[in-house]
Design a protein around this motif. Structure first.
Motif, mmCIF file in Angstrom:
data_model
loop_
_atom_site.group_PDB
_atom_site.id
_atom_site.type_symbol
_atom_site.label_atom_id
_atom_site.label_comp_id
_atom_site.label_asym_id
_atom_site.label_seq_id
_atom_site.Cartn_x
_atom_site.Cartn_y
_atom_site.Cartn_z
ATOM 1 N N LYS A 122 0.648 -1.288 -0.272
ATOM 2 C CA LYS A 122 -0.138 0.233 -0.087
ATOM 3 C C LYS A 122 0.848 1.475 0.120
ATOM 4 N N LEU A 124 3.232 4.282 -1.499
ATOM 5 C CA LEU A 124 3.213 4.736 -2.875
ATOM 6 C C LEU A 124 4.734 4.907 -2.871
ATOM 7 N N HIS A 128 5.674 8.987 -7.177
ATOM 8 C CA HIS A 128 4.313 9.089 -7.514
ATOM 9 C C HIS A 128 4.009 10.618 -7.121
ATOM 10 N N HIS A 198 -1.265 4.556 0.588
ATOM 11 C CA HIS A 198 -2.676 4.639 0.098
ATOM 12 C C HIS A 198 -3.366 3.381 0.355
ATOM 13 N N ALA A 205 -6.072 9.420 4.147
ATOM 14 C CA ALA A 205 -5.050 9.328 3.529
ATOM 15 C C ALA A 205 -4.516 10.469 2.551
ATOM 16 N N ALA A 206 -5.568 11.043 2.048
ATOM 17 C CA ALA A 206 -5.319 12.114 1.004
ATOM 18 C C ALA A 206 -5.304 13.362 1.946
#
Length: 355
Positions: A122, A124, A128, A198, A205-206
């Motif tokens: 998971k 990144l 990215h 992610h 998470a964002a």
């Protein structure tokens, strides 16, 4: 004339050993005869002390020493606890801390390894776009607050702004001494690691802006080490309760979680929010952005209700929003006292007028 006889006769007791009496005269004589009977003494019982008084004395003596030991243990424990109290520099809160920097660094490495293991597949990659954004925010926060640098950052800048904006060239951070090498951030170390995960199940998470300052606030305040320091005392208390009460260890562990662990976790989250607001303000970010982000979290939680706050490790979004609103004036004061932020505001104002 007397005659000794060891046979049976009707006689009265004269002593414990000898029995004598005047026996009935014989039919052919009018003189009574003396009958003496010997009986062995009963078995003697030798008791040195009274058993009941001795057991009671031993019990009182044991209780006395038990109380003395208990009082002494409490006094020594209180002195040791007070000797390891310290204040969180960013908030002034008193807390118990009993871990050396080397052990704290080992804990940080263990936590980092656990994060990598639990989120395998998971994480990144470094190229990215989201990872690059998070790294840019983290670099700005670290440089503006003089907290250090990212682990793979080749040039350690001493300034919070880029060279084209500050007018000064990038230089190596001369504050990094050999004594700090290998230590974790928060204990004197200045090398930070950033991992971007992610996970569709995790809503924040964002939340790049909010996550970075808040998570840095936990590291700056050394919250993991604080929980580790209190773990030994909680284990000792749980052992004492299970030993002297009929409660089982799972019940005591649940009580400790509800009474100590969860409230402490929520308190640390609020403290990390306060520290994060100040870190963001000093890095020239708008502190009010944290409030708008948590408002979005609150809207999402309404459609996905969870456990009550009493059973959660984090405070409710409403509570965090209300607290951040009260902390905004302090954050803006920190930002106003930062000269670099005044340059950023002037540039932003000029760009708005130009457009």
């Amino acid at each position: 004339m007397f005659r000794t006889s060891f046979g049976a006769s009707s006689c009265t007791r004269l002593s414990n050993t000898w029995r004598a009496s005047l026996c009935k005269p014989r039919t052919f004589s009018s003189n009574p005869r003396l009958c003496i009977r010997f009986t062995p003494p009963s078995r003697a019982r030798y008791v040195r002390f009274d058993e009941s008084s001795t057991s009671g004395s031993n019990s009182r003596r044991t209780d006395l020493w038990g109380r003395r030991f208990g009082v002494g243990f409490l006094v020594v424990g209180a002195v040791y606890y007070i000797a390891h109290l310290e204040q969180v520099p960013e908030t002034g809160r008193w807390r118990y801390m009993d871990v050396d920097p080397k052990r704290e660094t080992e804990l940080a490495e263990e936590v980092h390894a656990q994060i990598l293991k639990e989120n395998k597949g998971k994480i990144l990659p470094a190229n990215h776009p989201l990872t690059q954004v998070v790294r840019d925010v983290a670099q700005q926060l670290l440089h503006a607050n003089d907290l250090g640098y990212l682990s793979d950052e080749r040039v350690k800048r001493a300034h919070s702004l880029p060279a084209w904006l500050s007018g000064q060239s990038d230089v190596y951070d001369t504050n990094i001494s050999s004594q700090r090498d290998g230590l974790a951030p928060g204990t004197g170390g200045r090398e930070w690691k950033v991992v971007v995960i992610h996970d569709p199940r995790v809503v924040n998470a964002a939340a790049t802006y909010v996550s970075s300052p808040s998570e840095m606030g936990h590291v700056v305040a050394r919250h993991v080490s604080e929980r580790y320091s209190l773990a030994n005392w909680l284990l000792l208390a749980a052992t004492f309760i299970t030993t002297y009460t009929p409660l089982s260890f799972p019940v005591v562990d649940l009580m400790m979680t509800l009474v100590f662990n969860l409230p402490m976790s929520r308190s640390q989250e609020l403290e990390a929010d306060k520290i994060g607001l100040e870190l963001a303000a000093k890095a020239c970010y708008d502190p009010a952005g944290a409030i708008s982000m948590f408002e979005k979290f609150e809207m999402h939680s309404r459609s996905h209700p969870g456990l009550i706050e009493f059973l959660q490790t984090h405070p409710s979004h409403v509570r965090r929003i209300e607290r951040m609103k009260t902390l905004l004036p302090e954050a803006y004061a920190v930002q106003a006292a930062t000269p670099e932020c005044a340059q950023v505001q002037d540039m932003a104002y000029a760009m708005q007028n130009f457009s």
